[in-house]
Scaffold this motif. Structure first.
Motif, PDB file in Angstrom:
ATOM      1  N   UNK A   1       0.829  -1.208   0.000  1.00  0.00           N
ATOM      2  CA  UNK A   1       0.000   0.000   0.000  1.00  0.00           C
ATOM      3  C   UNK A   1       0.865   1.260   0.000  1.00  0.00           C
ATOM      4  N   UNK A   2       2.018   1.184   0.688  1.00  0.00           N
ATOM      5  CA  UNK A   2       2.877   2.361   0.807  1.00  0.00           C
ATOM      6  C   UNK A   2       3.709   2.629  -0.439  1.00  0.00           C
ATOM      7  N   UNK A   3       4.039   1.565  -1.198  1.00  0.00           N
ATOM      8  CA  UNK A   3       5.008   1.764  -2.281  1.00  0.00           C
ATOM      9  C   UNK A   3       4.475   1.436  -3.676  1.00  0.00           C
ATOM     10  N   UNK A   4       3.331   0.747  -3.770  1.00  0.00           N
ATOM     11  CA  UNK A   4       2.824   0.341  -5.090  1.00  0.00           C
ATOM     12  C   UNK A   4       1.583   1.159  -5.437  1.00  0.00           C
ATOM     13  N   UNK A   5       1.623   1.914  -6.500  1.00  0.00           N
ATOM     14  CA  UNK A   5       0.451   2.706  -6.892  1.00  0.00           C
ATOM     15  C   UNK A   5      -0.744   1.795  -7.215  1.00  0.00           C
ATOM     16  N   UNK A   6      -1.924   2.215  -6.803  1.00  0.00           N
ATOM     17  CA  UNK A   6      -3.140   1.473  -7.117  1.00  0.00           C
ATOM     18  C   UNK A   6      -3.541   0.445  -6.092  1.00  0.00           C
ATOM     19  N   UNK A   7      -2.688   0.200  -5.096  1.00  0.00           N
ATOM     20  CA  UNK A   7      -3.017  -0.745  -4.031  1.00  0.00           C
ATOM     21  C   UNK A   7      -3.377   0.035  -2.786  1.00  0.00           C
ATOM     22  N   UNK A   8      -4.537  -0.305  -2.208  1.00  0.00           N
ATOM     23  CA  UNK A   8      -4.975   0.411  -1.012  1.00  0.00           C
ATOM     24  C   UNK A   8      -5.196  -0.572   0.132  1.00  0.00           C
ATOM     25  N   UNK A   9      -5.804  -0.077   1.207  1.00  0.00           N
ATOM     26  CA  UNK A   9      -5.960  -0.880   2.419  1.00  0.00           C
ATOM     27  C   UNK A   9      -6.921  -2.046   2.243  1.00  0.00           C
ATOM     28  N   UNK A  10      -7.689  -2.083   1.139  1.00  0.00           N
ATOM     29  CA  UNK A  10      -8.619  -3.192   0.922  1.00  0.00           C
ATOM     30  C   UNK A  10      -7.897  -4.525   0.709  1.00  0.00           C
ATOM     31  N   UNK A  11      -6.590  -4.464   0.450  1.00  0.00           N
ATOM     32  CA  UNK A  11      -5.811  -5.681   0.242  1.00  0.00           C
ATOM     33  C   UNK A  11      -5.431  -6.354   1.564  1.00  0.00           C
TER      34      UNK A  11
END
Length: 438
Positions: free
Chosen positions: A353-363
């Motif tokens: 979530x911190x380093x990859x664009x497009x990934x949020x807390x839903x993962x």
């Protein structure tokens, strides 16, 4: 894994009826015994967490209370092992050795020794799992039931089959318990084994649910099926987890060798020292001790944990699990692995979530659930069992595809490191050692 059908001799009708009856009776017994064990352990674990909270309110050296209790629990559990050496450790490696005709089936003394010893060790805070003792108790029940027939083949058959019922009862996961026998213990499908496993698992889980209920072990927050675009993130996670699993296996075996090297100390003394260290750990981080069910429930239920806290718990439980197992008290590896896997998945999701664009807390929750199965697969090398166990324990099916992808990647990487599956290492150690069976 071999699938035997035409090559296996046909089973006479009378023998088949006998197997079905014996497996059903043994399943009822382990369902009652395993359900009672889980009920007792749940209450003892709740008391332990309340005791740790209470100790924080005491003036002066109140932190010594959890230290003393865990040390005493480990000491008493190790004392039981002195009388019944076969009660030490998980017991799953012994079940596998018996199935391979490398060891004798367990005697009745294993059952009360595992029951009481595991309650003392796990209940006092050692980072051990309930499944090993219940699997071994199931094998004991199966062997004792079959001994009444005087047929040596059925003794081994029933000890193997009812060990699967033990795992099913331990995690309220009937299909996972059956798969465990086929994928991990026998590594084959044989008609006699399949019949015995299915009857014992069905009756065992049905009886245990009268005591512990029929809800999944963990109430996971609803999870949406991750997008296919996120599959590479799960694949990378699986590759990394393969390395983590291989390192964990080496640490388990290394911890056993390290503790054994202190020959001037008795096994009971070493267990008490380890118990004291884990008790001290529970003061600093209460969820770092014990089997880890409360921690897993917090994670998959959507509870908040700051990323540095997650990393801290990953480190603590990565070390505390093998250290607790090296104490030689009754207790398994599965449940702590599930907790560590959930934390490891949560940590990975936070970093993504911190380093990859497009990934949020839903993962976060999907990755935690996938982590439970993937780390299990990397250490035990039974990926199908791990996937099914976690699906049954969480009732979450939306992450099945990424779970399968991550698990197989983890197995391939762990195998490539040359590190044996954990129970292969423990079985070799058991067969090459004197009375201890850790």
């Amino acid at each position: 894994m071999d699938i035997e059908n035409d090559q296996e001799p046909s089973v006479p009708g009378r023998e088949l009826v006998t197997i079905c009856l014996l497996a059903s009776v043994a399943g009822v017994v382990i369902g009652g015994v395993g359900g009672a064990f889980r009920w007792c352990l749940n209450h003892v674990e709740r008391w332990r967490l309340e005791m740790v909270e209470w100790a924080h309110t005491l003036p002066g050296p109140g932190w010594l209370v959890p230290v003393a209790i865990t040390a005493l629990g480990a000491l008493l559990a190790a004392s039981i092992v002195r009388w019944v050496p076969l009660a030490a450790g998980s017991g799953i490696q012994h079940v596998e050795a018996v199935d391979r005709h490398q060891a004798d089936p367990p005697g009745f003394a294993v059952l009360p020794s595992k029951f009481v010893g595991a309650l003392l060790g796990i209940g006092s805070g050692l980072v051990l799992g309930r499944e090993g003792p219940i699997v071994h108790m199931g094998a004991t029940v199966g062997a004792e039931t079959a001994r009444r027939t005087g047929n040596a083949d059925q003794v081994r058959l029933l000890q193997t089959a009812v060990s699967g019922a033990g795992l099913a009862v331990a995690f309220n996961a009937p299909i996972g318990g059956a798969l465990f026998v086929f994928e991990e213990v026998t590594r084959t499908f044989r008609f006699r084994v399949v019949v015995a496993v299915m009857f014992s698992v069905a009756t065992g889980v049905a009886c245990s649910r009268l005591i512990i209920g029929d809800a999944p072990d963990f109430a996971a927050r609803p999870v949406a099926t991750p997008s296919v675009a996120l599959l590479p993130a799960f694949v990378v996670f699986g590759l990394l987890t393969g390395l983590v699993g291989a390192a964990y296996n080496r640490l388990v075996v290394g911890s056993l060798h390290l503790v054994d090297s202190f020959r001037s100390l008795s096994p009971v003394t070493k267990a008490a020292i380890i118990g004291g260290l884990v008790g001290l750990l529970s003061i600093v981080a209460p969820w770092a001790a014990g089997g880890g069910d409360a921690l897993v429930q917090h994670v998959v239920g959507g509870g908040a944990l700051a990323l540095p806290v997650v990393a801290w718990y990953v480190l603590l439980r990565f070390v505390a699990g093998p250290l607790s197992y090296a104490a030689g008290t009754p207790g398994g590896l599965f449940a702590p692995l599930l907790a560590l896997g959930a934390l490891w998945g949560l940590l990975y999701a936070g970093v993504c979530e911190a380093i990859v664009p497009g990934i949020d807390s839903s993962l976060a929750i999907p990755m935690a659930i996938v982590g439970m199965a993937t780390l299990f697969a990397a250490t035990v090398r039974a990926p199908l069992t791990g996937v099914v166990l976690v699906v049954e324990m969480t009732a979450v099916t939306g992450v099945t595809v990424p779970m399968l992808a991550a698990s197989i990647c983890a197995v391939v990487v762990a195998h490539a490191t040359g590190t044996p599956p954990v129970y292969d290492s423990l079985r070799e150690r058991m067969l090459g050692a004197s009375p201890g069976t850790r």
